[in-house]
Design a protein around this motif. Structure first.
Motif, PDB file in Angstrom:
ATOM      1  N   ALA A  34       0.833  -1.210   0.000  1.00 37.30           N
ATOM      2  CA  ALA A  34       0.000   0.000   0.000  1.00 37.30           C
ATOM      3  C   ALA A  34       0.864   1.255   0.000  1.00 37.30           C
ATOM      4  CB  ALA A  34      -0.929   0.002   1.216  1.00 37.30           C
ATOM      5  N   ILE A  35       1.983   1.222   0.730  1.00 39.77           N
ATOM      6  CA  ILE A  35       2.907   2.363   0.725  1.00 39.77           C
ATOM      7  C   ILE A  35       3.530   2.513  -0.659  1.00 39.77           C
ATOM      8  CG2 ILE A  35       4.967   3.380   1.764  1.00 39.77           C
ATOM      9  CD1 ILE A  35       4.410   1.782   4.289  1.00 39.77           C
ATOM     10  N   SER A  73      -2.272  -4.047 -14.239  1.00 46.01           N
ATOM     11  CA  SER A  73      -3.510  -3.717 -13.533  1.00 46.01           C
ATOM     12  C   SER A  73      -3.288  -2.708 -12.411  1.00 46.01           C
ATOM     13  CB  SER A  73      -4.140  -4.989 -12.962  1.00 46.01           C
ATOM     14  OG  SER A  73      -3.266  -5.569 -12.016  1.00 46.01           O
ATOM     15  N   GLY A  74      -2.002  -2.410 -12.109  1.00 49.39           N
ATOM     16  CA  GLY A  74      -1.702  -1.410 -11.090  1.00 49.39           C
ATOM     17  C   GLY A  74      -1.296  -1.959  -9.746  1.00 49.39           C
ATOM     18  N   ALA A  75      -0.956  -3.240  -9.677  1.00 51.96           N
ATOM     19  CA  ALA A  75      -0.492  -3.824  -8.414  1.00 51.96           C
ATOM     20  C   ALA A  75       1.014  -3.647  -8.280  1.00 51.96           C
ATOM     21  CB  ALA A  75      -0.845  -5.306  -8.356  1.00 51.96           C
ATOM     22  N   ALA A  97      -5.538   2.907   4.247  1.00 53.59           N
ATOM     23  CA  ALA A  97      -6.380   1.751   3.956  1.00 53.59           C
ATOM     24  C   ALA A  97      -6.993   1.817   2.562  1.00 53.59           C
ATOM     25  CB  ALA A  97      -7.472   1.620   5.017  1.00 53.59           C
ATOM     26  N   THR A  98      -7.255   3.016   2.061  1.00 51.08           N
ATOM     27  CA  THR A  98      -7.779   3.132   0.694  1.00 51.08           C
ATOM     28  C   THR A  98      -6.796   2.531  -0.299  1.00 51.08           C
ATOM     29  OG1 THR A  98      -9.153   5.078   1.141  1.00 51.08           O
ATOM     30  CG2 THR A  98      -8.449   4.741  -1.125  1.00 51.08           C
ATOM     31  N   ARG A  99      -5.507   2.790  -0.117  1.00 49.45           N
ATOM     32  CA  ARG A  99      -4.484   2.222  -0.998  1.00 49.45           C
ATOM     33  C   ARG A  99      -4.430   0.709  -0.843  1.00 49.45           C
ATOM     34  NH1 ARG A  99      -3.662   5.570  -5.117  1.00 49.45           N
ATOM     35  NH2 ARG A  99      -2.633   7.530  -4.548  1.00 49.45           N
ATOM     36  N   GLN A 125      -7.089  -0.641  -2.939  1.00 50.43           N
ATOM     37  CA  GLN A 125      -6.764  -0.520  -4.364  1.00 50.43           C
ATOM     38  C   GLN A 125      -5.721  -1.547  -4.800  1.00 50.43           C
ATOM     39  OE1 GLN A 125      -5.757   3.645  -4.373  1.00 50.43           O
ATOM     40  NE2 GLN A 125      -7.867   4.288  -4.743  1.00 50.43           N
ATOM     41  N   VAL A 126      -4.782  -1.867  -3.914  1.00 56.36           N
ATOM     42  CA  VAL A 126      -3.824  -2.939  -4.204  1.00 56.36           C
ATOM     43  C   VAL A 126      -4.588  -4.249  -4.397  1.00 56.36           C
ATOM     44  CG1 VAL A 126      -1.975  -4.379  -3.270  1.00 56.36           C
ATOM     45  CG2 VAL A 126      -1.861  -1.894  -3.015  1.00 56.36           C
TER      46      VAL A 126
END
Length: 218
Positions: free
Chosen positions: A98-99, A141-143, A178-180, A183-184
């Motif tokens: 997430a970071i 996909s952005g992970a 937590a939002t990140r 999204q992960v």
């Protein structure tokens, strides 16, 4: 698609309510103390902000750390209990991811990483140590793509390790949002890499250990 509740207590307390990756409500407290006292109110707060009932939450995502023992287990226990009560599916995400996602949202950092400079994510592990993970960028996909770690190490030893690897990474140490985390998870679902493993990444023994008890003489 139902709502996702994301919880992380790897450092402070962060709880978010999202839907299809879009943030709806988020609670953040940077204090690394009294997680147990605040986690219930934090969850209730984001649900109230979003006007959502527990039964509307389809997915719970929890940060697995790495982090010290006491705070981390509070978030994982809360996620497990909420998921069971709400009938939601439970998934785990490495908190450092997430970071990394937050860092790579910065265009300047993303450009350097795209040019081949690795991203080093660190977090305070106490005992004059840091947790760390090395990232090479994002999947389609952005992970975040972790190429080494997570681990725990002294800062000087980490610098020596990077030198041995022949890399000069961009180092980022920041808060877990937590939002990140949510999204992960969404990106990992697309990649087919979402995990229901919610075991805690302590990476070392807890500070408190059971007493060996009194010796009994014969």
């Amino acid at each position: 698609m139902g709502y996702t509740l994301a919880i992380d207590t790897s450092a402070g307390t962060s709880v978010a309510l999202t839907r299809s990756g879009a943030p709806i409500a988020e609670y953040n407290d940077s204090s690394n103390m009294k997680h147990a006292e605040g986690i219930g109110a934090a969850i209730a707060d984001v649900l109230a902000q979003g006007g959502v009932k527990a039964k509307d939450v389809a997915t719970v995502v929890v940060g697995r750390g790495p982090a010290p023992f006491t705070g981390l287990r509070v978030g994982i226990a809360a996620a497990m209990m909420f998921a069971e009560g709400a009938g939601a599916k439970l998934f785990g995400v490495v908190s450092l991811d997430a970071i990394a996602l937050e860092a790579l949202s910065d265009e300047a950092i993303a450009a350097q990483v795209a040019a081949g400079v690795p991203l080093l994510i660190t977090a305070d592990a106490r005992r004059q140590e840091v947790y760390w993970g090395l990232y090479s960028g994002l999947s389609k996909s952005g992970a975040p793509i972790c190429i080494e770690g997570p681990g725990v190490i002294k800062p000087a030893a980490l610098a020596e390790l990077m030198q041995q690897r022949g890399v000069q990474p961009i180092e980022v140490s920041a808060t877990v949002f937590a939002t990140r985390l949510s999204q992960v998870f969404d990106a990992q679902v697309i990649d087919g890499a979402a995990s229901q493993d919610v075991s805690a990444l302590y990476l070392r023994e807890p500070d408190a250990v059971p007493s060996p008890g009194k010796k009994v003489s014969g």
